[in-house]
Design a protein around this motif. Sequence first.
Motif, PDB file in Angstrom:
ATOM      1  N   HIS A  62       0.857  -1.191   0.000  1.00 54.16           N
ATOM      2  CA  HIS A  62       0.000   0.000   0.000  1.00 54.16           C
ATOM      3  C   HIS A  62       0.888   1.234   0.000  1.00 54.16           C
ATOM      4  CE1 HIS A  62      -3.061   2.881   1.103  1.00 54.16           C
ATOM      5  NE2 HIS A  62      -2.331   3.238   2.130  1.00 54.16           N
ATOM      6  N   ARG A  71      -1.508  14.112  -9.846  1.00 58.61           N
ATOM      7  CA  ARG A  71      -2.941  13.933 -10.061  1.00 58.61           C
ATOM      8  C   ARG A  71      -3.348  14.377 -11.469  1.00 58.61           C
ATOM      9  NH1 ARG A  71      -4.477  10.775  -5.865  1.00 58.61           N
ATOM     10  NH2 ARG A  71      -3.676  11.582  -3.920  1.00 58.61           N
ATOM     11  N   LYS A  72      -4.299  13.630 -12.007  1.00 65.02           N
ATOM     12  CA  LYS A  72      -4.930  13.976 -13.290  1.00 65.02           C
ATOM     13  C   LYS A  72      -3.920  14.233 -14.402  1.00 65.02           C
ATOM     14  CE  LYS A  72      -8.992  15.504 -11.004  1.00 65.02           C
ATOM     15  NZ  LYS A  72     -10.226  16.087 -10.942  1.00 65.02           N
ATOM     16  N   GLU A  82      -5.053  10.168 -15.418  1.00 65.20           N
ATOM     17  CA  GLU A  82      -4.801   9.211 -14.337  1.00 65.20           C
ATOM     18  C   GLU A  82      -3.940   9.841 -13.257  1.00 65.20           C
ATOM     19  OE1 GLU A  82      -3.843   5.018 -15.508  1.00 65.20           O
ATOM     20  OE2 GLU A  82      -3.727   5.903 -17.502  1.00 65.20           O
ATOM     21  N   ASP A  83      -4.001   9.241 -12.063  1.00 68.55           N
ATOM     22  CA  ASP A  83      -3.127   9.619 -10.948  1.00 68.55           C
ATOM     23  C   ASP A  83      -1.994   8.604 -10.856  1.00 68.55           C
ATOM     24  OD1 ASP A  83      -5.055  11.545 -10.457  1.00 68.55           O
ATOM     25  OD2 ASP A  83      -5.852  10.563  -8.668  1.00 68.55           O
ATOM     26  N   HIS A 106      -2.628   4.784 -10.007  1.00 68.21           N
ATOM     27  CA  HIS A 106      -3.723   4.555  -9.056  1.00 68.21           C
ATOM     28  C   HIS A 106      -4.857   3.778  -9.722  1.00 68.21           C
ATOM     29  CE1 HIS A 106      -2.559   7.546  -5.793  1.00 68.21           C
ATOM     30  NE2 HIS A 106      -1.561   7.538  -6.660  1.00 68.21           N
ATOM     31  N   PRO A 107      -5.215   2.614  -9.168  1.00 70.55           N
ATOM     32  CA  PRO A 107      -6.244   1.788  -9.799  1.00 70.55           C
ATOM     33  C   PRO A 107      -7.597   2.495  -9.942  1.00 70.55           C
ATOM     34  CG  PRO A 107      -5.359   0.707  -7.836  1.00 70.55           C
ATOM     35  CD  PRO A 107      -4.663   2.011  -7.977  1.00 70.55           C
ATOM     36  N   GLU A 108      -7.898   3.414  -9.039  1.00 68.79           N
ATOM     37  CA  GLU A 108      -9.189   4.096  -9.107  1.00 68.79           C
ATOM     38  C   GLU A 108      -9.291   5.059 -10.287  1.00 68.79           C
ATOM     39  OE1 GLU A 108      -6.651   6.515  -6.188  1.00 68.79           O
ATOM     40  OE2 GLU A 108      -6.957   4.392  -6.644  1.00 68.79           O
ATOM     41  N   THR A 109      -8.136   5.386 -10.917  1.00 72.94           N
ATOM     42  CA  THR A 109      -8.172   6.265 -12.092  1.00 72.94           C
ATOM     43  C   THR A 109      -7.731   5.539 -13.360  1.00 72.94           C
ATOM     44  OG1 THR A 109      -5.913   7.106 -11.745  1.00 72.94           O
ATOM     45  CG2 THR A 109      -7.721   8.320 -10.690  1.00 72.94           C
ATOM     46  N   LYS A 110      -7.405   4.274 -13.239  1.00 72.50           N
ATOM     47  CA  LYS A 110      -6.906   3.476 -14.358  1.00 72.50           C
ATOM     48  C   LYS A 110      -8.070   2.682 -14.951  1.00 72.50           C
ATOM     49  CE  LYS A 110      -3.070   0.384 -15.264  1.00 72.50           C
ATOM     50  NZ  LYS A 110      -1.965  -0.350 -14.731  1.00 72.50           N
ATOM     51  N   ILE A 111      -8.157   2.627 -16.276  1.00 65.63           N
ATOM     52  CA  ILE A 111      -9.305   1.931 -16.853  1.00 65.63           C
ATOM     53  C   ILE A 111      -8.978   0.576 -17.476  1.00 65.63           C
ATOM     54  CG2 ILE A 111     -10.564   4.080 -17.275  1.00 65.63           C
ATOM     55  CD1 ILE A 111      -9.896   3.619 -20.285  1.00 65.63           C
ATOM     56  N   PHE A 114      -5.030  -3.909 -15.388  1.00 63.47           N
ATOM     57  CA  PHE A 114      -4.895  -3.986 -13.937  1.00 63.47           C
ATOM     58  C   PHE A 114      -3.954  -5.119 -13.556  1.00 63.47           C
ATOM     59  CE2 PHE A 114      -8.981  -1.947 -14.630  1.00 63.47           C
ATOM     60  CZ  PHE A 114      -8.832  -0.826 -13.828  1.00 63.47           C
TER      61      PHE A 114
END
Length: 152
Positions: A62, A71-72, A82-83, A106-111, A114
Amino acid sequence: MTQKINGKLIQGHQVASGKGANSPYAQGTISTQIPLFQELGLDLSPYFRGTLNVDISPYTYHMKTPQFTFRKVNWTISHPPEDFSFSQCLIIYNDDSYDGWVYYPHPETKIRHFHNPSIVEVIAIPIPKIKYGDLLQVSINPIEIDILDFTA
């Protein structure tokens, strides 16, 4: 202060290097991203234009206080910005140390593309003769990255 974690080099999607047969990025994502990261304050120009995918299972990690977080980052027109976070590290291979950075999109911004949470992606200087299946260590900063043990 550092913490060493044992790992094995595995083959990833080969999108970072652009070597994957199905990679939509001919030059690779890292080559495209490096100039943007440099503008933001992180010079990765001496490093290999791809990532080492290090399997540290049964552990995961983590990013808690990485040295850099951007960011962005709008690095492609193919999907939203993406971050990314980075933490300096060393790869220890055959008793030699090689400078690197843990590369964390960051997985939350990656499409897409994975990884298993036990895979640490590292951008490192070129390492002679390294190949898939080789054992190595990643020396990380435990202030920036937590190694999580789900076997305990």
